[in-house]
Structure formats: C-alpha cells, structure tokens
Design a protein around this motif. Structure first.
Motif, PDB file in Angstrom:
ATOM      1  N   LYS A  27     -11.253  -1.088  -3.842  1.00 62.21           N
ATOM      2  CA  LYS A  27     -10.318  -1.101  -2.723  1.00 62.21           C
ATOM      3  C   LYS A  27      -9.172  -2.053  -3.025  1.00 62.21           C
ATOM      4  CE  LYS A  27     -13.651   0.020   0.917  1.00 62.21           C
ATOM      5  NZ  LYS A  27     -14.216  -0.382   2.243  1.00 62.21           N
ATOM      6  N   LYS A  31      -9.226  -3.674   1.142  1.00 60.80           N
ATOM      7  CA  LYS A  31      -9.091  -2.903   2.376  1.00 60.80           C
ATOM      8  C   LYS A  31      -8.807  -1.418   2.138  1.00 60.80           C
ATOM      9  CE  LYS A  31      -7.228  -6.844   4.994  1.00 60.80           C
ATOM     10  NZ  LYS A  31      -6.068  -7.331   5.799  1.00 60.80           N
ATOM     11  N   THR A  32      -7.809  -1.128   1.313  1.00 58.57           N
ATOM     12  CA  THR A  32      -7.373   0.260   1.124  1.00 58.57           C
ATOM     13  C   THR A  32      -8.168   0.941   0.014  1.00 58.57           C
ATOM     14  OG1 THR A  32      -5.123  -0.340   1.792  1.00 58.57           O
ATOM     15  CG2 THR A  32      -5.415   1.757   0.630  1.00 58.57           C
TER      16      THR A  32
END
Length: 218
Positions: A27, A31-32
């Motif tokens: 990630k 987060k992403t």
C-alpha cells in the motif's frame, strides 16, 4: 497481424517487447492499495517503453531473441513463451525518434508476462546493477502507478509522459485486457491526461519565449 504472418514479411525488421507485471499487497503510504506492479523503462531517448529490442528470426526464435534482449537491458534472461505473445503489428510511422522510412517496415511483437513480486524486485535490482545496457540504452526501470490519489496524481500523471511508438496504447490495452484497472478509472485518467497536456503546452510556450529572450544576450 498474426505472428506467423509477421514472420513471413520479406524485408521487414522484427522487434519484441514485453510488459512484466505482478500482483502485490503493498500500500502507498500504508493507505492506498497498489494492487499490481507493472514495469516499464526510461529509454536513452527520454521516452518510456517496454524492455526488449530487435531480434533475428533467421538465427533465433522471437522468444529467444526477446530473452537475449532482456538479459542486456534488465540483467536477467527471463524465459518468454509463445503463450505470452499478445500481438504483432507494424510500428507507427509517427515515432518521435524514428523517421517514417525506417519504422514503416518494422514489426513489433508485444508480449505480456506475469511473474511473482519477488522476481519483480530482482529485475529492478539487476536492471540497475548488472544489466549491460543500464545507463546507456536504458536509463532505468519504472513502475506504472495504477492508482489515482485525491489530488488526481497517479496514473493520469504517468500517462502524460512521452512514450515510444505505440507503447502507451499497448499499456492501456493491457491494463484493460488483464483487468488491472477498470474502464471507468482508465477513462477518467486519460481525460485528465488530456487536460494536463493542454496546460503543458502553455508552460512550454512560456519556456520557449524565455529562452528566445536569453538567446539575444549571446
């Protein structure tokens, strides 16, 4: 154009390139989700493309020639099979680094190969350390950001760069065919890329005007 048909083309030069990719649980900033790793390379001419190069069908198979080119460009001779072949087509005549006369009889064979993330990392390391062409014909491997952040950064920014020949369309078609990016996400990214190109044109005009003024002082 069929692969066999391409090989029967008299007087044609043949080149092979491959898109290497893998899945990942990584990630961005924790987060992403990155989801997939797709590798491309920065070429000697400043254009983005896929690893590979000219092959000699009279002396080697297309796949053996591609493996040979990979050894030179990324430092690892990955085995490529006929099953990895995606398409064969004439190179576009509008390539920035090629004249129409030199590219019109060049056939590009495009391959896509899925490998493990660990091997992707090995390729990236070898490309910068043991590859014979690093710093010469190849300036470095890059990952394609397949995500789009809230700021709009990511895939659309990457697609705004300059690509060799039909490498951008090869990338776009592969992302859709392999379901690495949804059609909706890719459409939005391309639309934003077009907007960025318009702004880039304004920046270039401003930079050109500035250098024109500077020329008068020399």
């Amino acid at each position: 154009m069929l692969r066999a048909e391409a090989l029967e083309c008299s007087g044609c030069r043949q080149a092979c390139h491959v898109m290497l990719y893998s899945d990942t649980e990584s990630k961005l900033f924790g987060k992403t989700p990155i989801k997939h790793i797709v590798l491309m390379q920065m070429r000697f001419d400043g254009l983005l493309g896929f690893p590979g190069g000219l092959v000699k069908p009279s002396e080697e198979t297309l796949e053996a020639g591609l493996s040979r080119e990979l050894l030179e460009e990324i430092g690892i001779a990955l085995p490529i099979s006929v099953e990895d072949h995606v398409e064969s087509r004439f190179a576009p005549t509008s390539s920035p680094s090629s004249s129409s006369s030199s590219s019109s009889r060049l056939i590009i064979h495009f391959y896509v190969k899925k490998i493990e993330e660990e091997l992707i990392r090995e390729v990236e390391k070898a490309a910068a350390s043991t590859a014979a062409d690093h710093g010469l014909e190849v300036l470095g491997m890059v990952r394609v950001p397949l995500y789009t952040l809230k700021s709009g950064a990511g895939l659309s920014f990457f697609l705004s760069h300059s690509f060799i020949g039909n490498a951008r369309s090869q990338l776009v078609r592969s992302l859709l065919r392999l379901h690495l990016v949804s059609p909706n996400e890719l459409h939005k990214a391309l639309a934003q890329t077009l907007q960025m190109h318009a702004r880039s044109a304004e920046d270039l005009q401003e930079a050109l005007a500035f250098t024109e003024v500077q020329k008068r002082h020399f």
